[in-house]
Write a protein that holds these residues in place. Structure first.
Motif, PDB file in Angstrom:
ATOM      1  N   THR A 162      -9.543   8.689  -7.195  1.00 24.85           N
ATOM      2  CA  THR A 162      -8.337   8.471  -6.380  1.00 24.85           C
ATOM      3  C   THR A 162      -7.168   9.350  -6.815  1.00 24.85           C
ATOM      4  O   THR A 162      -6.429   9.859  -5.956  1.00 24.85           O
ATOM      5  CB  THR A 162      -7.926   6.984  -6.404  1.00 24.85           C
ATOM      6  OG1 THR A 162      -7.725   6.561  -7.759  1.00 24.85           O
ATOM      7  CG2 THR A 162      -8.994   6.121  -5.749  1.00 24.85           C
ATOM      8  N   THR A 218      -4.534   2.435  -6.339  1.00 27.53           N
ATOM      9  CA  THR A 218      -5.949   2.082  -6.390  1.00 27.53           C
ATOM     10  C   THR A 218      -6.151   0.580  -6.479  1.00 27.53           C
ATOM     11  O   THR A 218      -7.117   0.040  -5.936  1.00 27.53           O
ATOM     12  CB  THR A 218      -6.633   2.790  -7.572  1.00 27.53           C
ATOM     13  OG1 THR A 218      -6.433   4.203  -7.450  1.00 27.53           O
ATOM     14  CG2 THR A 218      -8.130   2.505  -7.606  1.00 27.53           C
ATOM     15  N   THR A 221      -6.048  -0.608  -2.949  1.00 29.13           N
ATOM     16  CA  THR A 221      -7.223  -0.260  -2.149  1.00 29.13           C
ATOM     17  C   THR A 221      -8.493  -0.946  -2.665  1.00 29.13           C
ATOM     18  O   THR A 221      -9.389  -1.242  -1.886  1.00 29.13           O
ATOM     19  CB  THR A 221      -7.417   1.267  -2.096  1.00 29.13           C
ATOM     20  OG1 THR A 221      -7.551   1.794  -3.419  1.00 29.13           O
ATOM     21  CG2 THR A 221      -6.228   1.931  -1.409  1.00 29.13           C
ATOM     22  N   LEU A 224      -8.202  -4.419  -1.120  1.00 28.32           N
ATOM     23  CA  LEU A 224      -8.564  -4.359   0.301  1.00 28.32           C
ATOM     24  C   LEU A 224     -10.066  -4.123   0.466  1.00 28.32           C
ATOM     25  O   LEU A 224     -10.708  -4.707   1.349  1.00 28.32           O
ATOM     26  CB  LEU A 224      -7.771  -3.247   0.998  1.00 28.32           C
ATOM     27  CG  LEU A 224      -6.259  -3.471   1.098  1.00 28.32           C
ATOM     28  CD1 LEU A 224      -5.574  -2.231   1.654  1.00 28.32           C
ATOM     29  CD2 LEU A 224      -5.947  -4.686   1.966  1.00 28.32           C
ATOM     30  N   GLY A 225     -10.629  -3.283  -0.411  1.00 30.85           N
ATOM     31  CA  GLY A 225     -12.071  -3.047  -0.364  1.00 30.85           C
ATOM     32  C   GLY A 225     -12.860  -4.292  -0.684  1.00 30.85           C
ATOM     33  O   GLY A 225     -13.998  -4.446  -0.213  1.00 30.85           O
ATOM     34  N   GLY A 306     -12.705   1.315  -2.988  1.00 36.07           N
ATOM     35  CA  GLY A 306     -11.401   1.753  -3.485  1.00 36.07           C
ATOM     36  C   GLY A 306     -11.059   3.175  -3.072  1.00 36.07           C
ATOM     37  O   GLY A 306      -9.961   3.435  -2.571  1.00 36.07           O
ATOM     38  N   TRP A 307     -11.996   4.117  -3.284  1.00 38.25           N
ATOM     39  CA  TRP A 307     -11.654   5.501  -2.931  1.00 38.25           C
ATOM     40  C   TRP A 307     -11.635   5.702  -1.418  1.00 38.25           C
ATOM     41  O   TRP A 307     -10.825   6.500  -0.915  1.00 38.25           O
ATOM     42  CB  TRP A 307     -12.593   6.503  -3.609  1.00 38.25           C
ATOM     43  CG  TRP A 307     -14.001   6.611  -3.087  1.00 38.25           C
ATOM     44  CD1 TRP A 307     -15.129   6.093  -3.653  1.00 38.25           C
ATOM     45  CD2 TRP A 307     -14.435   7.308  -1.907  1.00 38.25           C
ATOM     46  NE1 TRP A 307     -16.235   6.407  -2.905  1.00 38.25           N
ATOM     47  CE2 TRP A 307     -15.841   7.158  -1.834  1.00 38.25           C
ATOM     48  CE3 TRP A 307     -13.796   8.033  -0.916  1.00 38.25           C
ATOM     49  CZ2 TRP A 307     -16.603   7.701  -0.798  1.00 38.25           C
ATOM     50  CZ3 TRP A 307     -14.548   8.589   0.116  1.00 38.25           C
ATOM     51  CH2 TRP A 307     -15.933   8.427   0.170  1.00 38.25           C
ATOM     52  N   GLY A 309     -10.668   3.454   0.817  1.00 39.11           N
ATOM     53  CA  GLY A 309      -9.383   2.933   1.250  1.00 39.11           C
ATOM     54  C   GLY A 309      -8.243   3.853   0.878  1.00 39.11           C
ATOM     55  O   GLY A 309      -7.289   4.031   1.657  1.00 39.11           O
ATOM     56  N   CYS A 310      -8.321   4.472  -0.303  1.00 34.59           N
ATOM     57  CA  CYS A 310      -7.283   5.393  -0.736  1.00 34.59           C
ATOM     58  C   CYS A 310      -7.223   6.604   0.193  1.00 34.59           C
ATOM     59  O   CYS A 310      -6.136   7.021   0.632  1.00 34.59           O
ATOM     60  CB  CYS A 310      -7.550   5.842  -2.172  1.00 34.59           C
ATOM     61  SG  CYS A 310      -6.316   6.980  -2.839  1.00 34.59           S
ATOM     62  N   LEU A 313      -5.778   5.570   3.533  1.00 40.49           N
ATOM     63  CA  LEU A 313      -4.334   5.368   3.456  1.00 40.49           C
ATOM     64  C   LEU A 313      -3.602   6.701   3.409  1.00 40.49           C
ATOM     65  O   LEU A 313      -2.592   6.907   4.113  1.00 40.49           O
ATOM     66  CB  LEU A 313      -3.998   4.525   2.232  1.00 40.49           C
ATOM     67  CG  LEU A 313      -2.523   4.175   2.018  1.00 40.49           C
ATOM     68  CD1 LEU A 313      -1.955   3.440   3.221  1.00 40.49           C
ATOM     69  CD2 LEU A 313      -2.360   3.333   0.753  1.00 40.49           C
TER      70      LEU A 313
END
Length: 325
Positions: A162, A218, A221, A224-225, A306-307, A309-310, A313
């Motif tokens: 990220t 991170t 995200t 959210l993940g 995580g990545w 979502g990052c 975004l």
């Protein structure tokens, strides 16, 4: 080279992500981070001497030289290739951006631990874990091996994925490579040991600054993940992470580790051994479940969430910028 925070750079970064997912870091091909490591090792051997003050000054000089030099070399090489032919510049930046990411490498390293662990082969699992952590692994049981792997996935989601994505979209491959130089410096000399406490001070401080925002982004995200992955303890995870993360000795590493611990319902941190010496780390999360091999696979899924979502975004911010007058 593409304009910072532009649609063209977003597309190039997306292509680099795809290349990393497919190829990773093929053995036998040159890798810029390997070159960075060799340069840092040579400078450290030559300059890490003298009084504590002299070590601090020379360490700061080395940090500036390596980081700025990495940026300048990447920028110059890409500019030269682009003058020869635009496609040469594009392909070189594509490859360089992919080399700054470690999605496939992190996934493969974690699976190399999880696979023998699932088969009950603790010796092979310990050996695989020893390749990616600095702690002693010879006597770890299943819970200890799992904890080491999950902590590695959580922390390196920021360092290896990220954060490079953030810097790539801000300044293309040159800035992403400069970030990797910061991260490599910290991993090599940013320790509080007798040898590096003075010489590595500037490297450690710069790494703290560079990762401050990516680590916290991170956390969001990853959380959210967690809703996408499903079956995780998303409720209360943000509040618990905010409370627990400052306990970690690193101002940044504790954030993704605490979030992953709370989402999985396990406890990370505790007692580690480094060359036989005890090191106590803050305990993050609550032990609702006993650590077991399946948690490594869950951490890998969270890493992907995580990545992804990052990147989504950051992509949304790029689109917003493009639509503004």
């Amino acid at each position: 080279m593409a304009e910072p925070f532009s649609l063209s750079l977003l597309g190039l970064v997306g292509a680099a992500v795809a290349l990393d997912l497919v190829m990773g870091d093929p053995r036998g091909l040159p890798h810029p981070v390997v070159g960075l490591g060799a340069a840092i090792a040579r400078l450290e051997r030559a300059w890490n001497c003298g009084t504590p003050r002299a070590r601090r000054l020379k360490g700061a000089l080395m940090t500036a030289l390596v980081v700025l030099g990495s940026y300048a070399l990447a920028w110059g090489a890409l500019a030269l290739l682009a003058r020869l032919h635009p496609w040469l510049g594009w392909l070189a930046e594509w490859w360089l951006l992919a080399s700054c990411l470690a999605i496939k490498g992190l996934r493969d390293a974690a699976r190399a631990v999880a696979t023998p662990l699932a088969a009950g082969d603790l010796v092979a699992a310990r050996r695989a874990l020893a390749r990616v952590v600095g702690r002693d692994t010879q006597r770890l049981d299943e819970a200890g091996i799992t904890r080491g792997a999950v902590e590695t996935v959580a922390e390196n989601t920021v360092d290896g994925i990220t954060a490079p994505l953030c810097f790539a979209l801000l300044g293309g491959a040159p800035l992403a490579l400069a970030y990797k130089a910061v991260n490599t410096l910290d991993s090599m000399v940013g320790y509080r040991s007798e040898r590096y406490v003075d010489f590595g001070r500037a490297s450690a401080r710069l790494d703290d600054v560079a990762n401050w925002l990516p680590a916290r982004l991170t956390v969001l995200t990853l959380w959210l993940g967690g809703f996408v992955v499903g079956g995780l303890r998303t409720r209360g995870a943000l509040v618990a992470t905010r409370r627990e993360a400052p306990r970690h000795p690193s101002p940044n590493a504790g954030w993704p580790e605490a979030m992953v611990a709370n989402l999985l319902g396990v406890q990370l941190g505790g007692t580690n051994y480094y060359r036989g010496e005890v090191s106590e780390r803050a305990r993050l999360g609550s032990p609702h479940e006993r650590l077991r091999g399946e948690h490594i696979d869950a951490a890998i899924r969270l890493m992907h969430g995580g990545w992804t979502g990052c990147l989504a975004l950051l992509g949304a911010l790029v689109l917003l910028k493009e639509t503004l007058p």
